[in-house]
Design a protein around this motif. Structure first.
Motif, PDB file in Angstrom:
ATOM      1  N   LYS A  32       5.879   5.506  -2.992  1.00 31.57           N
ATOM      2  CA  LYS A  32       6.275   5.287  -1.594  1.00 31.57           C
ATOM      3  C   LYS A  32       5.636   6.295  -0.640  1.00 31.57           C
ATOM      4  O   LYS A  32       5.399   5.996   0.532  1.00 31.57           O
ATOM      5  CB  LYS A  32       7.801   5.314  -1.474  1.00 31.57           C
ATOM      6  N   GLU A  33       5.336   7.506  -1.150  1.00 37.46           N
ATOM      7  CA  GLU A  33       4.715   8.523  -0.293  1.00 37.46           C
ATOM      8  C   GLU A  33       3.296   8.144   0.119  1.00 37.46           C
ATOM      9  O   GLU A  33       2.712   8.774   0.991  1.00 37.46           O
ATOM     10  CB  GLU A  33       4.692   9.881  -1.008  1.00 37.46           C
ATOM     11  N   TRP A  34       2.722   7.127  -0.499  1.00 36.40           N
ATOM     12  CA  TRP A  34       1.375   6.693  -0.127  1.00 36.40           C
ATOM     13  C   TRP A  34       1.370   5.752   1.067  1.00 36.40           C
ATOM     14  O   TRP A  34       0.311   5.479   1.636  1.00 36.40           O
ATOM     15  CB  TRP A  34       0.701   6.005  -1.313  1.00 36.40           C
ATOM     16  N   VAL A  35       2.547   5.258   1.458  1.00 34.70           N
ATOM     17  CA  VAL A  35       2.619   4.379   2.633  1.00 34.70           C
ATOM     18  C   VAL A  35       2.348   5.221   3.887  1.00 34.70           C
ATOM     19  O   VAL A  35       3.010   6.239   4.119  1.00 34.70           O
ATOM     20  CB  VAL A  35       3.999   3.691   2.730  1.00 34.70           C
ATOM     21  N   GLY A  36       1.388   4.801   4.674  1.00 38.69           N
ATOM     22  CA  GLY A  36       0.989   5.560   5.845  1.00 38.69           C
ATOM     23  C   GLY A  36      -0.042   6.634   5.539  1.00 38.69           C
ATOM     24  O   GLY A  36      -0.593   7.245   6.462  1.00 38.69           O
ATOM     25  N   LYS A  37      -0.299   6.862   4.250  1.00 40.78           N
ATOM     26  CA  LYS A  37      -1.288   7.861   3.835  1.00 40.78           C
ATOM     27  C   LYS A  37      -2.462   7.183   3.126  1.00 40.78           C
ATOM     28  O   LYS A  37      -3.615   7.311   3.532  1.00 40.78           O
ATOM     29  CB  LYS A  37      -0.638   8.881   2.906  1.00 40.78           C
ATOM     30  N   LEU A  38      -2.152   6.431   2.082  1.00 43.67           N
ATOM     31  CA  LEU A  38      -3.163   5.693   1.327  1.00 43.67           C
ATOM     32  C   LEU A  38      -3.044   4.193   1.590  1.00 43.67           C
ATOM     33  O   LEU A  38      -4.042   3.483   1.649  1.00 43.67           O
ATOM     34  CB  LEU A  38      -3.001   5.982  -0.164  1.00 43.67           C
ATOM     35  N   GLN A  52      -8.041   0.720  -3.548  1.00 40.36           N
ATOM     36  CA  GLN A  52      -8.354   2.154  -3.523  1.00 40.36           C
ATOM     37  C   GLN A  52      -8.871   2.693  -4.865  1.00 40.36           C
ATOM     38  O   GLN A  52      -9.633   3.650  -4.904  1.00 40.36           O
ATOM     39  CB  GLN A  52      -7.099   2.943  -3.128  1.00 40.36           C
ATOM     40  N   PHE A  53      -8.415   2.095  -5.965  1.00 41.32           N
ATOM     41  CA  PHE A  53      -8.798   2.527  -7.308  1.00 41.32           C
ATOM     42  C   PHE A  53      -9.337   1.321  -8.076  1.00 41.32           C
ATOM     43  O   PHE A  53      -9.099   0.182  -7.690  1.00 41.32           O
ATOM     44  CB  PHE A  53      -7.595   3.111  -8.054  1.00 41.32           C
ATOM     45  N   ASN A  54     -10.030   1.578  -9.179  1.00 41.13           N
ATOM     46  CA  ASN A  54     -10.542   0.444  -9.955  1.00 41.13           C
ATOM     47  C   ASN A  54      -9.908   0.292 -11.331  1.00 41.13           C
ATOM     48  O   ASN A  54     -10.340  -0.518 -12.144  1.00 41.13           O
ATOM     49  CB  ASN A  54     -12.074   0.495 -10.070  1.00 41.13           C
ATOM     50  N   HIS A  69       0.127  13.536  -4.144  1.00 37.10           N
ATOM     51  CA  HIS A  69      -1.101  14.317  -4.028  1.00 37.10           C
ATOM     52  C   HIS A  69      -2.262  13.752  -4.840  1.00 37.10           C
ATOM     53  O   HIS A  69      -3.385  14.253  -4.728  1.00 37.10           O
ATOM     54  CB  HIS A  69      -0.856  15.756  -4.495  1.00 37.10           C
ATOM     55  N   SER A  70      -2.033  12.731  -5.658  1.00 39.10           N
ATOM     56  CA  SER A  70      -3.088  12.224  -6.541  1.00 39.10           C
ATOM     57  C   SER A  70      -4.327  11.724  -5.799  1.00 39.10           C
ATOM     58  O   SER A  70      -5.459  11.936  -6.271  1.00 39.10           O
ATOM     59  CB  SER A  70      -2.537  11.117  -7.432  1.00 39.10           C
ATOM     60  N   PRO A  71      -4.196  11.042  -4.637  1.00 39.88           N
ATOM     61  CA  PRO A  71      -5.405  10.543  -3.963  1.00 39.88           C
ATOM     62  C   PRO A  71      -6.392  11.639  -3.582  1.00 39.88           C
ATOM     63  O   PRO A  71      -7.607  11.430  -3.636  1.00 39.88           O
ATOM     64  CB  PRO A  71      -4.840   9.844  -2.718  1.00 39.88           C
ATOM     65  N   VAL A  86      -5.828   7.568   4.980  1.00 35.64           N
ATOM     66  CA  VAL A  86      -5.819   7.288   6.410  1.00 35.64           C
ATOM     67  C   VAL A  86      -5.136   8.368   7.209  1.00 35.64           C
ATOM     68  O   VAL A  86      -5.376   8.517   8.415  1.00 35.64           O
ATOM     69  CB  VAL A  86      -5.126   5.918   6.699  1.00 35.64           C
ATOM     70  N   GLN A  87      -4.284   9.155   6.556  1.00 36.61           N
ATOM     71  CA  GLN A  87      -3.622  10.261   7.268  1.00 36.61           C
ATOM     72  C   GLN A  87      -3.465  11.439   6.321  1.00 36.61           C
ATOM     73  O   GLN A  87      -2.766  11.337   5.299  1.00 36.61           O
ATOM     74  CB  GLN A  87      -2.242   9.828   7.800  1.00 36.61           C
ATOM     75  N   GLN A  88      -4.106  12.526   6.629  1.00 36.80           N
ATOM     76  CA  GLN A  88      -3.983  13.739   5.814  1.00 36.80           C
ATOM     77  C   GLN A  88      -2.622  14.378   6.046  1.00 36.80           C
ATOM     78  O   GLN A  88      -2.057  14.314   7.142  1.00 36.80           O
ATOM     79  CB  GLN A  88      -5.090  14.728   6.216  1.00 36.80           C
TER      80      GLN A  88
END
Length: 298
Positions: free
Chosen positions: A49-55, A72-74, A267-269, A293-295
């Motif tokens: 969920k922490e990737w929403v708005g970030k990844l 984003q990943f393969n 933090h994985s991305p 998209v957002q650091q």
């Protein structure tokens, strides 16, 4: 992943250097760069969920997480199949959300790998294999994680099971019992995997340096890299892997699956992006980099 986890206060005291390459790897690699080495980078979950708005785009619903992840990943290490035996319809729905070159790497169902004896699991294995076949072109290598208590005394049981494994499905094996890492047992296991054309998972985790073994029974490998939430040791550890992967690719590695684990997966991305940039520059690859998209502000 809790396996091999140590307190953060110990991390700076651990020797994370990678072991030398075993001489036996030359038998698998061949010595010349593959025409088109395939490299896959991923994580063990898409539902972060922490990737929403970030990844993922702001406002992304849970139902679209996999679709966004696959942009984003393969690849993905699919642990869901360890906990449940899914029907073909559920697997097919996941496959439909993936990009063309995306690979799912399903973990063998725990009812097979962690309960009872492997020589009693023919029916369950058939059901599992039938289920994951619904991934079709998106099926990557399957991985069989043996329990911490599954030691070398059960080598014959493992051999019989691997011999019966469907040859059309690529399989990697992960062992954890310390007995496997004694030199004689390790050599015997690698020869077994080599003779059966099975892969060997390398796990790089702080508290169990023995499982970071560098053995390549075939010209393919899967690395499970357990990072520590962007601790100062994480990037130098990745740098060490870049050098080793570059050496392997230059000498014939055909396929690599590199899975980034963290207990704080938000933090994985960042670490995946660092890995991709280094691999592209060092190994002359054109891997897709996760777009943040957002650091985060620290």
């Amino acid at each position: 992943m809790d396996f091999g986890k140590v307190p953060h206060s110990m991390l700076s005291r651990i020797d994370f250097s990678l072991p030398p390459d075993p001489a036996s790897n030359k038998e698998s690699l061949g010595g010349q760069r593959a025409v088109e080495p395939k490299v896959y980078i991923g994580c063990p979950r898409w539902g972060v969920k922490e990737w929403v708005g970030k990844l993922y785009p702001k406002g992304t619903k849970d139902s679209r997480f996999l679709e966004e992840y696959a942009k984003q990943f393969n690849c993905i290490e699919l642990n869901a199949t360890f906990y449940n035996l899914y029907d073909e319809a559920a697997i097919a729905k996941w496959a439909q959300k993936a990009d063309n070159d995306f690979k799912f790497c399903p973990k063998v169902y725990q009812g097979i790998s962690h309960e009872g004896h492997l020589n009693e699991k023919q029916a369950l294995t058939h059901a599992f294999e039938k289920s994951i076949a619904a991934f079709e072109k998106h099926l990557g290598p399957v991985f069989l994680q043996l329990s911490d208590g599954f030691g070398p005394q059960r080598k014959r049981e493992l051999l019989d099971y691997l011999q019966a494994w469907p040859s059309r499905v690529s399989l990697f094996v992960e062992v954890r019992h310390p007995g496997w890492f004694a030199p004689v047992e390790m050599e015997s296991l690698v020869r077994m995997l080599q003779s059966l054309n099975k892969g060997f998972i390398i796990t790089d985790t702080a508290g169990r340096r023995d499982v970071c073994h560098m053995r390549l029974p075939q010209a393919k490998t899967m690395v499970r890299f357990v990072a520590n939430n962007l601790h100062p040791t994480d990037h130098p550890r990745v740098d060490g892997w870049i050098k080793r992967i570059a050496y392997w690719i230059d000498n014939g590695l055909e396929e690599l699956y590199f899975i980034i684990h963290m207990d704080q997966e938000k933090h994985s991305p960042e670490l995946a992006g660092y890995l991709v940039d280094k691999l592209n520059a060092t190994c002359r690859l054109k891997l897709k980099k996760p777009v943040i998209v957002q650091q985060e502000l620290f």
